[in-house]
Design a protein around this motif. Structure first.
Motif, PDB file in Angstrom:
ATOM      1  N   UNK A   1       0.828  -1.257   0.062  1.00 37.54           N
ATOM      2  CA  UNK A   1       0.060   0.042   0.013  1.00 37.54           C
ATOM      3  C   UNK A   1       0.765   1.334   0.032  1.00 37.54           C
ATOM      4  N   UNK A   2       1.727   1.441   0.798  1.00 41.94           N
ATOM      5  CA  UNK A   2       2.745   2.246   0.824  1.00 41.94           C
ATOM      6  C   UNK A   2       3.561   2.678  -0.475  1.00 41.94           C
ATOM      7  N   UNK A   3       3.898   1.517  -1.245  1.00 42.45           N
ATOM      8  CA  UNK A   3       4.721   1.501  -2.432  1.00 42.45           C
ATOM      9  C   UNK A   3       3.468   2.133  -3.646  1.00 42.45           C
ATOM     10  N   UNK A   4       2.318   1.693  -3.493  1.00 42.63           N
ATOM     11  CA  UNK A   4       1.389   2.057  -4.412  1.00 42.63           C
ATOM     12  C   UNK A   4       1.173   3.719  -4.213  1.00 42.63           C
TER      13      UNK A   4
ATOM     14  N   UNK B   1      -3.456  -5.929   2.586  1.00 39.13           N
ATOM     15  CA  UNK B   1      -3.120  -5.516   1.403  1.00 39.13           C
ATOM     16  C   UNK B   1      -3.721  -4.218   0.724  1.00 39.13           C
ATOM     17  N   UNK B   2      -5.069  -4.148   1.207  1.00 39.69           N
ATOM     18  CA  UNK B   2      -5.958  -3.275   0.450  1.00 39.69           C
ATOM     19  C   UNK B   2      -6.529  -2.133   1.641  1.00 39.69           C
ATOM     20  N   UNK B   3      -5.881  -2.231   2.711  1.00 39.80           N
ATOM     21  CA  UNK B   3      -6.584  -1.153   3.629  1.00 39.80           C
ATOM     22  C   UNK B   3      -5.372  -0.381   4.107  1.00 39.80           C
ATOM     23  N   UNK B   4      -5.731   1.009   4.247  1.00 31.38           N
ATOM     24  CA  UNK B   4      -4.785   2.011   4.793  1.00 31.38           C
ATOM     25  C   UNK B   4      -5.342   2.328   6.373  1.00 31.38           C
ATOM     26  N   UNK B   5      -4.699   2.315   7.255  1.00 31.42           N
ATOM     27  CA  UNK B   5      -5.324   2.597   9.028  1.00 31.42           C
ATOM     28  C   UNK B   5      -4.594   3.698   9.167  1.00 31.42           C
ATOM     29  N   UNK B   6      -5.518   4.569   9.618  1.00 30.45           N
ATOM     30  CA  UNK B   6      -5.012   5.863  10.271  1.00 30.45           C
ATOM     31  C   UNK B   6      -5.612   5.932  11.881  1.00 30.45           C
ATOM     32  N   UNK B   7      -4.487   5.570  12.741  1.00 28.20           N
ATOM     33  CA  UNK B   7      -4.831   5.439  14.150  1.00 28.20           C
ATOM     34  C   UNK B   7      -4.241   6.637  14.963  1.00 28.20           C
TER      35      UNK B   7
ATOM     36  N   UNK C   1     -11.575   8.325  16.545  1.00 25.21           N
ATOM     37  CA  UNK C   1     -10.546   9.102  16.338  1.00 25.21           C
ATOM     38  C   UNK C   1      -9.676   8.168  15.192  1.00 25.21           C
ATOM     39  N   UNK C   2     -10.138   7.012  14.770  1.00 25.21           N
ATOM     40  CA  UNK C   2      -9.374   6.244  13.868  1.00 25.21           C
ATOM     41  C   UNK C   2     -10.267   6.095  12.503  1.00 25.21           C
ATOM     42  N   UNK C   3      -9.369   5.797  11.473  1.00 27.83           N
ATOM     43  CA  UNK C   3     -10.087   5.555  10.319  1.00 27.83           C
ATOM     44  C   UNK C   3      -9.727   4.411   9.340  1.00 27.83           C
ATOM     45  N   UNK C   4     -10.370   4.036   8.703  1.00 25.59           N
ATOM     46  CA  UNK C   4      -9.728   3.145   7.438  1.00 25.59           C
ATOM     47  C   UNK C   4     -10.190   3.358   5.959  1.00 25.59           C
ATOM     48  N   UNK C   5      -9.251   3.544   5.083  1.00 24.71           N
ATOM     49  CA  UNK C   5      -9.456   3.443   3.808  1.00 24.71           C
ATOM     50  C   UNK C   5      -9.346   2.272   3.174  1.00 24.71           C
ATOM     51  N   UNK C   6     -10.435   1.627   2.797  1.00 24.12           N
ATOM     52  CA  UNK C   6     -10.733   0.191   2.449  1.00 24.12           C
ATOM     53  C   UNK C   6     -10.692  -0.097   0.813  1.00 24.12           C
ATOM     54  N   UNK C   7     -10.400  -1.282   0.380  1.00 22.51           N
ATOM     55  CA  UNK C   7     -10.487  -1.559  -0.871  1.00 22.51           C
ATOM     56  C   UNK C   7      -9.532  -0.770  -1.570  1.00 22.51           C
ATOM     57  N   UNK C   8      -8.440  -0.782  -1.326  1.00 17.95           N
ATOM     58  CA  UNK C   8      -7.456   0.006  -2.132  1.00 17.95           C
ATOM     59  C   UNK C   8      -7.186  -0.715  -3.345  1.00 17.95           C
ATOM     60  N   UNK C   9      -7.210  -0.245  -4.564  1.00 16.71           N
ATOM     61  CA  UNK C   9      -6.463  -1.078  -5.846  1.00 16.71           C
ATOM     62  C   UNK C   9      -5.203  -0.901  -5.778  1.00 16.71           C
ATOM     63  N   UNK C  10      -4.408  -2.269  -6.063  1.00 15.18           N
ATOM     64  CA  UNK C  10      -2.991  -1.777  -6.296  1.00 15.18           C
ATOM     65  C   UNK C  10      -2.772  -2.078  -7.837  1.00 15.18           C
ATOM     66  N   UNK C  11      -2.426  -0.975  -8.445  1.00 13.48           N
ATOM     67  CA  UNK C  11      -2.445  -0.681  -9.935  1.00 13.48           C
ATOM     68  C   UNK C  11      -0.988  -1.152 -10.502  1.00 13.48           C
ATOM     69  N   UNK C  12      -0.110  -0.534  -9.499  1.00 18.47           N
ATOM     70  CA  UNK C  12       1.507  -0.484 -10.113  1.00 18.47           C
ATOM     71  C   UNK C  12       2.452  -1.463  -9.450  1.00 18.47           C
TER      72      UNK C  12
ATOM     73  N   UNK D   1       2.658  -5.422  -6.742  1.00 21.13           N
ATOM     74  CA  UNK D   1       2.018  -6.859  -6.497  1.00 21.13           C
ATOM     75  C   UNK D   1       2.031  -6.911  -5.213  1.00 21.13           C
ATOM     76  N   UNK D   2       0.926  -7.305  -4.512  1.00 19.76           N
ATOM     77  CA  UNK D   2       0.876  -7.762  -3.192  1.00 19.76           C
ATOM     78  C   UNK D   2       1.640  -8.563  -2.694  1.00 19.76           C
ATOM     79  N   UNK D   3       1.830  -9.871  -3.646  1.00 15.18           N
ATOM     80  CA  UNK D   3       2.825 -10.996  -3.062  1.00 15.18           C
ATOM     81  C   UNK D   3       4.287 -10.557  -2.989  1.00 15.18           C
ATOM     82  N   UNK D   4       4.505  -9.511  -3.749  1.00 16.28           N
ATOM     83  CA  UNK D   4       5.910  -8.989  -3.402  1.00 16.28           C
ATOM     84  C   UNK D   4       6.364  -8.202  -2.125  1.00 16.28           C
ATOM     85  N   UNK D   5       5.423  -8.215  -1.474  1.00 21.36           N
ATOM     86  CA  UNK D   5       5.500  -7.430   0.008  1.00 21.36           C
ATOM     87  C   UNK D   5       4.893  -8.517   1.037  1.00 21.36           C
ATOM     88  N   UNK D   6       4.783  -9.800   0.770  1.00 21.44           N
ATOM     89  CA  UNK D   6       4.304 -10.656   1.589  1.00 21.44           C
ATOM     90  C   UNK D   6       5.571 -11.578   2.182  1.00 21.44           C
ATOM     91  N   UNK D   7       5.362 -11.613   3.604  1.00 19.81           N
ATOM     92  CA  UNK D   7       6.613 -12.263   4.334  1.00 19.81           C
ATOM     93  C   UNK D   7       6.761 -13.575   3.903  1.00 19.81           C
TER      94      UNK D   7
END
Length: 224
Positions: A102-105, A145-151, A201-212, A214-220
């Protein structure tokens, strides 16, 4: 009368002295723990301790479905969170937690606007954030892989339960033999609850599309 607490039962959260009321929670597992419960991106926890989001909407975190996932969308997302919570939203009060994908996207969409070498705050444990769009981003490879949390770090509290962290030895030994190997393994166990006194006080931006990316490249990847 007639209501008794179980042996070794800990009170983890209560808004009333009546142990039979909905607002009184006991047992280790009943208090919601972790980002998936506190921010609840899929809105699965519609009720907590008898308080529902329908009747008490200010309790729920702010959730929004991503459309473009660029610098304009995330900036508007934080401004909406500020309006919903009627409190400041910035690097002093909040931190963004995402998977590396998500950060890379997001960084790719900001390439023409700013550089990404600026470091943010350093947190307990040696975690150093990267500041993007004037907000500190902390990457966690085990996040969705498709959520951005703001905590909001100001409204998060950690309550240790069952003592300090120690080696797990419930079977009489802290070692466990690895299957088909001569080696052994051991692990440290710590039990605690994370809770927030202001869920809005918290938020979630959900259903983020990874266009550029791959999520698997950032999986442990296990090191076997």
């Amino acid at each position: 009368p007639g209501n008794q607490l179980a042996a070794n039962d800990l009170i983890v959260f209560a808004t009333t002295t009546s142990i039979s009321a909905d607002y009184f929670e006991t047992e280790y597992g009943l208090c919601q723990n972790g980002l998936l419960d506190i921010v609840d991106p899929d809105a699965n926890n519609a009720a907590c301790m008898g308080i529902t989001e329908a009747t008490h909407p200010r309790w729920k975190p702010y959730r929004e479905t991503s459309a473009t996932f660029d610098h304009i969308e995330v900036t508007e997302h934080w401004r909406k969170l500020r309006s919903k919570s009627t409190g400041p939203v910035g690097p002093q009060s909040h931190v963004v937690v995402t998977n590396g994908a998500v950060t890379a996207e997001l960084a790719r969409t900001l390439e023409g606007y700013q550089q990404q070498q600026n470091l943010g705050r350093e947190f307990v444990g040696g975690y150093t954030a990267v500041r993007i769009g004037n907000m500190d981003f902390v990457e966690d490879d085990f996040q969705l892989h498709n959520v951005m949390y703001t905590v909001c770090v100001e409204t998060l509290f950690r309550t240790p339960l069952g003592g300090e962290a120690d080696y797990f030895a419930e079977d009489g030994s802290m070692y466990q033999r690895l299957a088909d190997f001569d080696g052994k393994e051991w692990w440290v166990r710590e039990y605690g609850q994370t809770f927030s006194d202001r869920r809005n006080r918290h938020a979630a931006l959900t259903s983020i599309t990874l266009t550029n990316v791959s999520a698997t490249d950032f999986s442990p990847t296990p090191n076997y």
